[in-house]
Each structure stands twice: as C-alpha cells, then as structure tokens.
Scaffold this motif. Sequence first.
Motif, PDB file in Angstrom:
ATOM      1  N   LYS A   1     -26.080  23.707  -8.068  1.00 17.26           N
ATOM      2  CA  LYS A   1     -24.753  24.033  -7.548  1.00 17.26           C
ATOM      3  C   LYS A   1     -24.303  22.908  -6.626  1.00 17.26           C
TER       4      LYS A   1
ATOM      5  N   TYR B   1     -19.189  23.871  -7.996  1.00 13.53           N
ATOM      6  CA  TYR B   1     -19.440  23.717  -9.425  1.00 13.53           C
ATOM      7  C   TYR B   1     -20.901  24.064  -9.707  1.00 13.53           C
ATOM      8  N   SER B   2     -21.162  24.570 -10.892  1.00 17.44           N
ATOM      9  CA  SER B   2     -22.519  24.929 -11.308  1.00 17.44           C
ATOM     10  C   SER B   2     -22.861  24.219 -12.607  1.00 17.44           C
ATOM     11  N   TYR B   3     -24.097  23.744 -12.690  1.00 14.71           N
ATOM     12  CA  TYR B   3     -24.596  23.053 -13.873  1.00 14.71           C
ATOM     13  C   TYR B   3     -26.021  23.530 -14.157  1.00 14.71           C
TER      14      TYR B   3
ATOM     15  N   PHE C   1     -23.440  14.309 -13.087  1.00 12.05           N
ATOM     16  CA  PHE C   1     -22.603  15.504 -12.968  1.00 12.05           C
ATOM     17  C   PHE C   1     -21.145  15.045 -12.842  1.00 12.05           C
TER      18      PHE C   1
END
Length: 454
Positions: A256, A264-266, A281
């Motif tokens: 995060k 944002y989350s990945y 990212f």
Amino acid sequence: MDLLSTAFYLSVLSYCLGALLRALPLPFFSLKKLGKTLMVDSVFSATLVFSYQTLLSIIDYLGSVLNTDWTSFSAWVSERSTILLLLLTAFKAIGVLVAKIGLGAVFSGILSSITSLITTSLTTLLSVWILSLMIRAASGFLMAIGILLISIPFRLARGAGAAIIAVTVVFSIGMPLMPHFISIVSSGTVVSIGLSEPLCSGTLQLVDARGNPVGQAVIEGYRGRDLLYRYVFNNNGLLVVGKTTGGLPCGEHVAKIEIAGFKYSYIVPARGPADFSNITFQLPDILVLDTRRLFEVGRGVQVVNYSKSESGVVLQLESSGDSYFAVYTEASDTLVVTINGVEVRESTVIKYTWHNINYTGFKYNLAPGTYLVNVTVYIQSTTPLDVPVEPFVIKAFNLDPLAPETVFAYLTYLFVELTILPLIYVAILMTISYGVARLLGGVSVNIARYMVMV
C-alpha cells in the motif's frame, strides 16, 4: 622455494658448525655436547625441508578423514553474520520506534547494551573466520617460514618455528569443524537461531502516469491485516532494500502506497530468496510537479500533451464529459493556474494534513472540450517527511519489544553460541597447537634424537 633452500643451507651450516666443535682438540664436554646438538638439529631441520610436501599432504589427508569442508564453514559464518546484521538493524529500528513514542530515555540504555552484544558477537565471529581463512590460504608459506626458523643454528628461533607449523596444521584441519562443535554443545537448548520466513532484496521505483519519479511516498506491506514493513521512498522515487537494511517478504503480499493523502494498493508476487526484485509502481491518475506537489487527472480526462519545467507543467487536456483536475501543494506554496492563457481561480479548496505536513488541494472543474493548462508552483519550503520506518526483519524475527524476557533469552543464547563457544573452540585448538609444537621440538628434541644417530 627460496625459503626452503635457505632453510636447507642453514641446516648444512648447523651440521658443519657441530662437526667443527666436536673435532676441536679441546677437553670441554659442554662444547662437545653443543656440537652434537647442532648436528642433531641440522639433520632434523633438513628432514623437515624434504618433508615439506608431505606435511601439506598430511593436512589435506587428515582434513578429508575428518570431513572438513571450508565451503560449508564459510556458508555457516555467512548465515550467522547475516542474522547478526539483521538483528542489529531490527534493534536500531526498535530504538527509533520507542524514541517516537517518547520512551527513548527509558530503553536507550537497554538497546545500547543489546546492540553492543550483537556487535561483539559479529566482530568475534568474523575475526575468527578471517584469521582461519588467512591461515588456510597461506598454509604453504607459513609452513616454509616455520621450517626456516627451526633451521636457524643454536635454536635461536626453534620455538617460534615449531609454533607456526603447529598452528598452521591444527587450525587448517580443525577450524572447519567449529560449526559441528558448536552444534553438539548447544544441541540441548530449545532456542534456535533463524527467521520465521526468508528475507528478499529489491529495488522499488515509484513513477507517475507519465513515468516521472514520484518522491517522498510511504509504502507499507500487509498480509491480511498484519503490517509487515513500512519504508519511505527517497526524493527520486527510489527505494533500495537489502537483506541487511531491513529486507522485504519473499511471499506474496499487498503493498500500500500513500503520498499526499492519495492511497494505492498493489499485489507483490512471490519470488525466491535468491531473486533480486525490480518493481515499478505507477500512479495512474497522478502527475508529479515537484517531489510531493501533485497534479491529479480526473476521470474522463485524457492528457494529450505534457511538458514539465522546474516550477510546473504545461498540459493539453481533453475532457470527454464534465470532469476536473486538481493540484495539491504544501500550504505555504503559491499556485498560479492558467487555462487557455487565462488565469483562473479554483472551484474548490481542500485543506488537510498528511504526516504532519499541511496540504492544500485546488480543484478546477472542466466541461467537455480541449484545454491548454499551465500550472506554476512557487515553492516556499519543503517540510521534512517524518515517518517511522519498520523494517520487515522485525516481523521476520518475531521480536516483541513488550516481551523483554524472550528477547534477552534469545540474545543471551546468541552471544553464547557465536561469541563464547567460538572462543572456547579456538582456545582448544591453541592448546592442541602447543602440544604439537612441543612434539615438533619447540621445547623438547626427542623426535630429533630418534631420527638421527650421532
């Protein structure tokens, strides 16, 4: 070899001196005895010269019989050294955390003692390892030096030469067996050294929608609701995390990222401990103005053209419907926005705080159409980002600062295994070396007397 040649010539010199003393027509028993001793010593040292390769072969043979493995020994030291470095990093991070919550004065003495113990263990382990490798690598040279010293007439350096040969032989054979000794001695303990899960290294890059680096963002790793780590990108949007600087999880987890209030989350995929990750990212709706000054592109807005300068950006936007764009700066900054060459005022102003940094957001509404937008930010100052870093190694070691008895038990065991036991083992090898030195003639010449008959 020049050293062996010199040793042989010194042996011949000792023999000639001894024969000369015995041949002198003088009725002195002590003089005759000295001549005999010189002859005995010369034959013994000459025998050592011609046995040089045999001595080295004996070291290799005894090593193979005892299953010595220098590669495994080096791997064992490397693994333990990595663990000590990770622990040092973890407790440094814990020191920062307790200082953040106002308990630095209470725990500073304890944490200082702990880091001192870890540093002592690391220094001891690496010193023993480096000295062992030096003896092993220079074993041939040390053996030749020892033989040369033994060959000097009148036993002027006999003890030193015997000691050098003995230490070379004993340490070349015995040092790789140290992990087995420590394992056997500590096999009855319930404490084990290791990580609950492996650590990985990686380089993380944060870029905006156009590929420009975005700096001073916070990244946190989660598995479920458990926080695994927290790091901060530098001003260039770069974060390099090694195993000795905190590490990253090797398993799949959620990363995060937060910057200026945007989140944002990945999903970070799993990889092996030996793999070095290079992950980029990208923030899909953000354009960077300067480090933490951002330009947000609303939904339905397309960036047709884009150029960046030192103080701002010039964009050509195409809006397919009613939408907006927004600019986020620090509260002390001055913002000038022109649309199609006309300076405009914002439709909405948002003030908020992100990690003790005061932000102002300026929102501008857009109707369907094409716009040339010029954004200029006059920066007054940049507030330092103050975020407590939590390395992943703390989670991997399951270190709980609120359970000091467990931590102290673990560190005490670590100190015993990687400091006290190696020193005891080295002392044992030194004692054996002393016995071998005596056997070689460092104090007694019994072997020499049996080898020659004069």
